[in-house]
Design a protein around this motif. Structure first.
Motif, short mmCIF file in Angstrom:
data_model
loop_
_atom_site.label_atom_id
_atom_site.label_comp_id
_atom_site.label_asym_id
_atom_site.label_seq_id
_atom_site.Cartn_x
_atom_site.Cartn_y
_atom_site.Cartn_z
N GLU A 27 0.60 -0.85 -0.27
CA GLU A 27 -0.49 -0.07 0.26
C GLU A 27 0.99 1.00 -0.05
OE1 GLU A 27 -3.27 2.22 3.22
OE2 GLU A 27 -3.08 -0.03 3.04
N ALA A 28 1.91 1.59 0.88
CA ALA A 28 3.04 1.96 0.75
C ALA A 28 3.29 2.77 -0.47
CB ALA A 28 3.59 1.96 2.12
N GLN A 29 3.87 1.60 -1.02
CA GLN A 29 4.20 1.72 -2.33
C GLN A 29 3.39 2.44 -3.80
OE1 GLN A 29 6.64 -2.27 -3.71
NE2 GLN A 29 7.63 -0.85 -5.00
N GLU A 30 3.04 1.37 -3.42
CA GLU A 30 1.49 2.22 -4.40
C GLU A 30 1.53 3.83 -4.37
OE1 GLU A 30 -1.90 -0.53 -3.54
OE2 GLU A 30 -1.28 -2.06 -4.83
N LEU A 31 1.34 4.25 -2.66
CA LEU A 31 1.14 5.73 -2.29
C LEU A 31 2.26 6.08 -2.56
CD1 LEU A 31 -0.52 8.18 -1.61
CD2 LEU A 31 0.74 7.57 0.45
N VAL A 35 2.77 9.34 -5.57
CA VAL A 35 2.73 10.50 -5.55
C VAL A 35 4.34 10.80 -6.84
CG1 VAL A 35 4.12 11.83 -3.56
CG2 VAL A 35 2.11 10.43 -3.58
N GLN A 36 5.00 10.00 -6.89
CA GLN A 36 5.86 10.28 -7.53
C GLN A 36 5.59 9.81 -8.68
OE1 GLN A 36 8.93 9.24 -4.40
NE2 GLN A 36 9.76 11.26 -4.49
N PRO A 37 5.55 10.34 -9.72
CA PRO A 37 5.53 8.89 -11.16
C PRO A 37 6.64 8.63 -11.95
CG PRO A 37 3.83 10.83 -11.78
CD PRO A 37 4.28 10.58 -10.02
N ARG A 38 7.23 9.90 -11.88
CA ARG A 38 8.96 9.57 -12.86
C ARG A 38 9.48 8.64 -12.11
NH1 ARG A 38 11.37 14.80 -14.35
NH2 ARG A 38 9.48 15.67 -14.86
N ARG A 39 9.42 8.63 -10.65
CA ARG A 39 10.79 7.80 -9.50
C ARG A 39 10.22 6.48 -10.10
NH1 ARG A 39 12.63 9.34 -3.28
NH2 ARG A 39 14.06 10.98 -5.57
N ALA A 40 9.02 6.49 -9.96
CA ALA A 40 7.84 5.03 -9.93
C ALA A 40 8.25 4.10 -11.00
CB ALA A 40 6.29 4.94 -10.33
N ALA A 43 12.28 3.30 -11.22
CA ALA A 43 11.97 1.44 -11.16
C ALA A 43 11.75 1.11 -11.85
CB ALA A 43 11.11 2.12 -9.43
N ARG A 44 10.72 0.65 -12.06
CA ARG A 44 10.11 -0.25 -13.42
C ARG A 44 11.23 -0.46 -14.30
NH1 ARG A 44 5.06 2.40 -12.64
NH2 ARG A 44 5.58 3.30 -14.78
N MET A 45 11.86 0.20 -14.79
CA MET A 45 12.85 0.48 -16.08
C MET A 45 13.91 -0.27 -15.41
SD MET A 45 11.05 1.00 -18.92
CE MET A 45 10.15 2.52 -19.64
N ARG A 46 14.12 -0.22 -14.45
CA ARG A 46 15.53 -0.56 -13.86
C ARG A 46 14.99 -1.90 -12.96
NH1 ARG A 46 15.46 4.42 -11.07
NH2 ARG A 46 14.59 3.67 -8.97
N GLN A 47 13.77 -2.50 -12.29
CA GLN A 47 13.09 -4.26 -11.87
C GLN A 47 13.13 -4.81 -13.38
OE1 GLN A 47 13.31 -5.37 -9.64
NE2 GLN A 47 11.72 -7.52 -10.24
#
Length: 56
Positions: A27-31, A35-40, A43-47
């Motif tokens: 839940e915290a990760q989704e929040l 809040v920070q779509p670019r960072r998210a 992070a998805r690209m790195r993963q």
């Protein structure tokens, strides 16, 4: 720490606590992702890159 005298019950409690922790963490990760779509996205690209380069 609780005593380990009732081993089965403590294992069940531990599983419940772990499930609760994982739910809250997700839940915290989704929040954070909202809040920070670019960072998210980064992070998805790195993963994805990690998964592509992982060798079995």
């Amino acid at each position: 720490m609780p005593d380990r005298e009732a081993g089965r019950e403590t294992d069940d409690e531990r599983r419940r606590r772990r499930a609760q922790f994982l739910r809250e963490r997700r839940e915290a990760q989704e929040l954070r992702d909202r809040v920070q779509p670019r960072r998210a996205r980064a992070a998805r690209m790195r993963q994805a890159m990690r998964m592509r380069t992982f060798r079995w």
